[in-house]
Design a protein around this motif. Structure first.
Motif, short mmCIF file in Angstrom:
data_model
loop_
_atom_site.label_atom_id
_atom_site.label_comp_id
_atom_site.label_asym_id
_atom_site.label_seq_id
_atom_site.Cartn_x
_atom_site.Cartn_y
_atom_site.Cartn_z
N LEU A 188 18.63 -3.47 -14.56
CA LEU A 188 19.79 -3.33 -13.69
C LEU A 188 19.41 -2.73 -12.35
N THR A 189 18.43 -1.82 -12.35
CA THR A 189 18.04 -1.16 -11.11
C THR A 189 16.70 -1.66 -10.57
N GLY A 190 15.90 -2.29 -11.43
CA GLY A 190 14.57 -2.74 -11.01
C GLY A 190 13.58 -1.61 -10.86
N ILE A 191 13.88 -0.43 -11.40
CA ILE A 191 13.03 0.75 -11.25
C ILE A 191 12.35 1.06 -12.60
N LEU A 192 11.05 1.30 -12.55
CA LEU A 192 10.30 1.71 -13.74
C LEU A 192 10.41 3.22 -13.89
N SER A 193 11.03 3.69 -14.99
CA SER A 193 11.31 5.11 -15.14
C SER A 193 11.16 5.53 -16.59
N ILE A 194 10.91 6.83 -16.78
CA ILE A 194 10.96 7.43 -18.11
C ILE A 194 12.41 7.80 -18.39
N VAL A 195 12.92 7.36 -19.52
CA VAL A 195 14.31 7.64 -19.89
C VAL A 195 14.34 8.10 -21.34
N ASN A 196 15.45 8.75 -21.72
CA ASN A 196 15.68 9.07 -23.12
C ASN A 196 16.34 7.85 -23.76
N ALA A 197 15.48 7.04 -24.40
CA ALA A 197 15.92 5.70 -24.79
C ALA A 197 16.82 5.69 -26.02
N SER A 231 0.85 -1.18 0.00
CA SER A 231 0.00 0.00 0.00
C SER A 231 0.89 1.23 0.00
N THR A 232 0.88 1.97 -1.12
CA THR A 232 1.70 3.16 -1.23
C THR A 232 0.85 4.34 -1.70
N LEU A 233 1.30 5.52 -1.34
CA LEU A 233 0.67 6.76 -1.78
C LEU A 233 1.77 7.70 -2.26
N ALA A 234 1.70 8.06 -3.55
CA ALA A 234 2.66 9.01 -4.12
C ALA A 234 1.96 10.35 -4.31
N GLU A 235 2.40 11.36 -3.56
CA GLU A 235 1.84 12.71 -3.69
C GLU A 235 2.82 13.54 -4.50
N GLN A 236 2.42 13.79 -5.74
CA GLN A 236 3.30 14.42 -6.72
C GLN A 236 2.89 15.88 -6.93
N SER A 237 3.88 16.73 -7.12
CA SER A 237 3.62 18.14 -7.40
C SER A 237 4.66 18.65 -8.37
N VAL A 238 4.19 19.26 -9.49
CA VAL A 238 5.11 19.81 -10.49
C VAL A 238 4.58 21.17 -10.93
N PHE A 262 10.33 15.06 -14.80
CA PHE A 262 10.78 14.22 -13.69
C PHE A 262 9.90 12.97 -13.59
N ASN A 263 10.49 11.90 -13.07
CA ASN A 263 9.77 10.65 -12.86
C ASN A 263 9.01 10.72 -11.54
N ALA A 264 7.85 11.33 -11.59
CA ALA A 264 7.08 11.51 -10.36
C ALA A 264 6.49 10.22 -9.82
N ASP A 265 6.48 9.14 -10.63
CA ASP A 265 6.04 7.82 -10.15
C ASP A 265 7.18 7.00 -9.57
N ALA A 266 8.35 7.61 -9.45
CA ALA A 266 9.55 6.86 -9.07
C ALA A 266 9.40 6.21 -7.70
N SER A 267 9.95 5.02 -7.57
CA SER A 267 9.91 4.30 -6.29
C SER A 267 11.21 4.43 -5.52
N SER A 268 12.14 5.29 -6.01
CA SER A 268 13.39 5.53 -5.28
C SER A 268 13.77 6.99 -5.41
N VAL A 269 14.54 7.47 -4.44
CA VAL A 269 15.00 8.86 -4.47
C VAL A 269 15.86 9.11 -5.69
N ALA A 270 16.76 8.16 -5.99
CA ALA A 270 17.69 8.36 -7.11
C ALA A 270 16.94 8.48 -8.43
N ALA A 271 15.91 7.66 -8.63
CA ALA A 271 15.16 7.71 -9.88
C ALA A 271 14.39 9.02 -10.01
N PHE A 272 13.89 9.55 -8.89
CA PHE A 272 13.14 10.80 -8.95
C PHE A 272 14.07 11.99 -9.20
#
Length: 783
Positions: free
Chosen positions: A618-627, A465-472, A561-571
C-alpha cells in the motif's frame, strides 16, 4: 566512560589490596564418598572426573565450614588412596595411582557432566530444568568446533547460516530475523563470560580457548533479559589457573592454503594470582572467486587475542580482568548467479565489482566475586566495541549481463560501543532452597552508514545513489529475581521474574545524491518500552540422575526504529517489542551407572507482535512491522552413550512445526505459512574414540548432521527454498601416553556436499553456497 578510562579503572581495582586464598562455606556431611563428591561439585562448581570403581564402597569424613576448594577436596579424600590432578581450568581428575608410579588416570567409564551457568550459578547441565545442549572443552576440541556453524552441527534445533559476511543468520527453534538496521535486535542472545554481544555483525567469531558452550533453548528472559526470545548461546572461556605454569600450542595446515596457529600460556604470579594469554591466528585462500575481476572471495584472514588475569584482592574477594581483540578480513561472499551469466560453477560469481569485508572487535571486562557466609555477590562490568565494513553486490550478476533493471552495490559500515554492568546476589544453598537476584544496566551507542548505488543494465549508468547515516542510542535497565523452593517427595518449584525498561533515541540523515528532493533528516526520535518476563518451573527428581520438569517462560525482543526507512513517515513510526511464551515438558536422565544419558523435551511457543521485514504494497515502503502472531510446536531428543571406556556415542533429533497464525500487512497475507529459517526436521550422530595402545592412544571423531529443507522468507517463495542436506566430518590421529602431544588428520564435509546458505531473488536468481570439502593435519602439544 571511554574505553581507555574504563580499562584503567578496572586495572586499578584489580591490583589493589592484599592477595589471599579463596575460601567458601561448604556443607558436605560424612558418608558415602561418591555422594560427598557430588555435593562438592555442586557447591564449588568444580567438575570432577573419576571411575565409579575407584570410589565405590569408600567413605568420606566430609567437609564443613569455610575452606578453599583444594583443601576441601583433600579433606574429602583423606581416608582414601586416591590422587588428584587438574585437567584444564575447572576440572579435576580423581584416580588410583598405578603401582609403577605412573600418573596417567585410569580410563573413564562414565559420561562426564558439563558445568554451565545457565541459572547464574555454576551447575551441572543435567541439574538445570532448561532444555539445552552443553558441550565441554573436550567435546569442542574433539570435534574441531571453530565457529557457531560447527556448534549447530552438534545441536538439535539450532540453525546457523549467513546472508553475507556481516549478517549471519542464527535461529533457535525457528526463531530468528534477518534485520541489519542499527539499534535493531536479534531474538537469540550470545554471551561470553557473562557479557552480552550486542550486534549480530560481532556475533560470528572464531571460537578458541573455551571451557564450555551451552545452547539454551526457548525464552530466557528472566535471567538473561531482552533479546532472548529464541534462546541464548552461553560461552565460557577457560579461566587462569593459579596452580602453576602451563602452555599449549597447536599448528594446523590444510588444503586451500589453510594455516592456523593457536596458543595458550598460563603463568603463576605469586601464590594466588595467574595470567593467561591466548591467541588464534588463521588464514585460508578463497573458496570462490569473481570470474569477471579475478578477485578471491570467501577467504579467511583472522587474528584473535585474549588476556585474562585472576587474583584475590581480599580474603573472600576474587577478581578476573579480561581483554580481547580480534581482526577479521576477507574478499566478501561468492554470490553466484544461476540465471544470467551462470557458468555452472557455484564457486564462481559474476559480480564484476570489488567486494571486501573487515571487522575489528575489542572489549574489556572485570568480574568481581565476593563469597561470604551469607551468600555470593557478583559484579560484571564490561565495555565492548565493534567496527565492521562490508562492500558487496546485492544482485547476483554484473550490470554487463543484465537485460533490465540495475545492479545494486552496497557499502555497509557500523560502529557499536556498549557499556554494561550487572550486579547480582546468590544466596547460600539452604535445605529449603536458594535464589538469585540482581540489577542490570546497559548503554549502547551505534552508528551505521549504509550507501547504495544502482548501475543500469548493460550501460552501468548511475540510476540511484543514497546514503543513510543512522544513529541509535539504547539504554536498558532491569531488576530480576529467580529462586527454587524444595518441596516434599522430590519436587522443586522455581519462580522468577525480570522487569526491563528500554529507551531508544534515533536519528537518520538520508541523502539522495541524484534526487535531492528525496533527502531528509529526522533527529531526536525517542521511545520507551517496558516488559515483565516471568518463568515458573515445577521439577521432580524421583531418584538421583532423573529430572522431569514442566515450565512456562516468557521472553521478548526489544522494539526499535526503521533506520533503513526511505520516508520520514516510515522512520517516525517505531515498531513494538515481540514476545514469546513457551510451554515445555522435559526430562533429563542418566542410566546404567551414568553411562547412558537421555534428554528430551516437548514444547509450544506462542508469538505475539512478531517483528517482520515487509514491503508494504500500500505504501511501497520496506519496513519492520509487528506482523501478528505465530505458533511453534516441537520436540527434541539427545542421547549420549559411553559404549566403552574408549568410545563415546551420541545422537540427536529435533522436530519443528512453526507457522504464522496471523500475518496481514496491507495486501500481504502470509497467514498459515511456515516460519522462515525453520527446518522441520534436524538430526545428527557423533562418535569419539580414545583407544589405548602401547605407545599412547589412537584418537578420532566422526559426526554427521542433517537438516531438512526450509525457506528463508515469510512469503514461502519457492525461489527462496533451500534444499535439505547432510554433512559428515572425520578426524583420526595418535596421542602420547601422557597426552602432552597429539597428531591429527581431519576432513570437514567429507562428501564434498554442495549446500546453500542463502538464495537471492533481487533482479536475478542467485545462491551462496557453504564450504566445500576441506582437509588437513594438526599438531598439538602441551608443556
Amino acid at each position: 566512560m571511554t574505553y581507555p578510562r574504563l580499562l584503567g579503572a578496572l586495572c586499578a581495582t584489580l591490583f589493589c589490596g592484599a592477595l589471599h586464598a579463596q575460601t567458601q562455606t561448604l556443607d558436605i556431611p560424612a558418608g558415602d564418598l561418591k555422594a560427598a563428591l557430588d555435593r562438592y561439585a555442586a557447591q564449588t562448581g568444580v567438575q570432577l572426573l573419576y571411575r565409579p570403581d575407584d570410589v565405590h564402597g569408600q567413605s568420606s569424613p566430609g567437609a564443613r565450614g569455610e575452606m578453599d576448594a583444594e583443601a576441601a577436596l583433600r579433606a574429602l579424600l583423606a581416608d582414601t588412596e586416591l590422587t588428584v590432578r587438574k585437567d584444564g581450568s575447572n576440572a579435576v581428575l580423581i584416580f588410583r595411582e598405578a603401582a609403577a608410579g605412573a600418573t596417567a588416570p585410569a580410563a573413564e567409564t562414565e559420561l562426564t557432566s558439563v558445568m554451565v551457568t545457565a541459572q547464574k550459578r555454576t551447575q551441572s547441565a543435567q541439574a538445570v530444568p532448561i532444555a539445552m545442549t552443553a558441550m565441554s572443552a573436550k567435546t569442542l576440541d574433539v570435534h574441531r568446533v571453530q565457529g557457531l556453524q560447527d556448534v549447530a552441527r552438534l545441536t538439535p534445533g539450532l540453525l546457523v547460516s549467513a546472508f553475507s559476511q556481516a549478517n549471519p543468520t542464527i535461529a533457535i527453534r525457528g526463531i530468528s530475523n534477518t534485520f541489519s538496521q542499527i539499534g535493531v535486535n536479534k531474538p537469540v542472545g550470545i554471551f561470553v563470560d557473562d557479557v552480552f554481544i550486542p550486534r549480530n555483525s560481532a556475533a560470528s567469531f572464531e571460537l578458541f580457548d573455551l571451557e564450555s558452550i551451552a545452547v539454551l533453548k526457548g525464552p530466557q528472559g528472566t535471567l538473561f533479559g531482552r533479546n532472548v526470545t529464541g534462546g541464548a548461546i552461553v560461552i565460557n572461556t577457560r579461566q587462569p589457573d593459579p596452580d602453576g605454569f602451563s602452555a599449549e600450542a597447536e599448528l594446523s595446515a590444510g588444503n586451500h592454503g589453510e594455516k592456523q596457529v593457536r596458543g595458550i600460556v598460563n603463568v603463576q604470579l605469586g601464590d594466588v594470582t595467574a595470567l593467561k594469554l591466548s591467541t588464534s591466528l588463521r588464514q585460508r585462500d578463497g573458496l570462490g572467486r569473481d570470474r569477471l575481476t579475478g578477485r578471491e572471495q570467501d577467504d579467511i584472514d583472522s587474528q584473535n587475542f585474549r588476556a585474562q588475569i585472576m587474583t584475590r584482592i581480599a580474603p573472600q574477594l576474587t577478581a578476573t580482568l579480561s581483554a580481547d581483540y580480534s581482526d577479521d578480513r576477507n574478499g566478501g561472499r561468492t554470490l553466484s548467479s544461476d540465471t544470467l551469466g551462470d557458468d555452472g560453477d557455484t564457486r564462481t560469481s559474476e559480480l564484476g565489482v570489488e567486494q571486501r569485508y573487515a571487522r575489528i572487535i575489542s572489549g574489556a571486562s572485570a568480574k568481581l566475586v565476593w563469597r561470604l557466609p551469607a551468600g555470593e555477590v557478583t559484579s560484571v562490568t564490561a565495555y565492548r566495541k565493534s567496527q565492521s565494513g562490508e562492500d558487496y553486490s546485492g544482485v547476483g550478476a554484473s550490470y554487463t549481463l543484465l537485460t533490465a533493471g540495475s545492479q545494486s552495490i552496497t557499502r555497509d559500515a557500523d560502529q557499536i560501543g556498549t557499556f554494561s554492568q550487572e550486579l547480582r546476589y546468590a544466596s547460600p544453598k539452604w535445605a529449603s532452597g536458594d535464589f538469585v537476584a540482581g540489577l542490570y544496566y546497559a548503554n549502547e551507542n551505534g552508528d551505521r552508514q549504509l550507501a547504495t548505488r544502482g548501475l543500469a543494465a548493460r550501460t552501468g549508468a548511475l540510476t540511484g545513489s543514497t546514503l543513510a547515516e543512522q544513529s541509535v542510542a539504547s539504554r536498558s535497565v532491569a531488576i530480576f529475581a529467580d529462586g527454587v523452593l524444595h518441596l516434599p517427595a522430590g519436587f522443586d518449584m522455581t519462580l522468577g521474574a525480570r522487569y526491563t525498561r528500554d529507551r531508544k533515541e534515533a536519528s537518520l540523515l538520508r541523502t539522495d545524491l541524484l534526487r535531492s528532493a528525496n533527502t531528509f533528516a529526522v533527529n531526536g526520535l525517542s521511545e520507551e518500552w517496558s516488559e515483565l518476563t516471568p518463568r515458573a518451573v515445577l521439577g521432580w527428581t524421583p531418584r538421583p540422575n532423573l529430572l522431569a520438569y514442566l515450565s512456562v517462560a516468557r521472553g521478548f525482543t526489544s522494539g526499535g526504529f526503521n533506520a533503513d526507512a526511505s520516508s520520514v513517515a516510515a522512520f517516525r513510526k517505531p515498531f513494538d517489542p515481540e514476545t514469546v511464551n513457551n510451554f515445555e515438558l522435559g526430562m533429563k536422565s542418566q542410566w546404567l551407572q551414568n553411562r547412558l544419558r537421555i534428554n528430551a523435551s516437548l514444547f509450544r511457543m506462542k508469538y505475539s507482535d512478531k517483528q517482520e521485514l515487509v514491503n508494504n504494497t500500500l505504501t511501497g515502503i520496506l519496513s519492520i512491522v509487528n506482523a501478528g502472531k505465530a505458533t511453534v510446536d516441537g520436540s527434541e531428543l539427545e542421547v549420549a552413550w559411553k559404549a566403552a571406556s574408549w568410545l563415546d556415542l551420541s545422537a540427536n533429533a529435533a522436530w519443528l512445526d512453526g507457522r504464522y497464525d496471523s500475518f496481514v500487512v496491507g495486501t500481504v497475507n502470509n497467514s498459515g505459512n511456515p516460519l522462515s529459517n525453520s527446518p522441520r526436521r534436524q538430526a545428527g550422530v557423533a562418535a569419539s574414540v580414545t583407544y589405548p595402545v602401547s605407545f599412547g592412544y589412537l584418537v578420532g571423531a566422526a559426526s554427521y548432521a542433517w537438516k531438512d529443507s526450509y525457506n528463508t522468507g515469510a512469503a514461502n517463495d519457492p525461489n527462496l527454498q533451500l534444499p535439505a542436506y547432510g554433512l559428515a566430518n572425520l578426524s583420526a590421529g595418535v596421542e602420547s601416553l601422557d597426552r602432552r602431544w597429539r597428531l591429527l588428520a581431519w576432513v570437514k564435509n567429507v562428501g564434498d556436499t554442495e549446500y546453500l546458505l542463502t538464495r537471492s531473488t533481487q533482479v536475478v536468481r542467485a545462491r551462496y553456497v557453504g564450504e566445500p570439502r576441506t582437509f588437513g593435519v594438526s599438531l598439538k602439544a602441551s608443556f
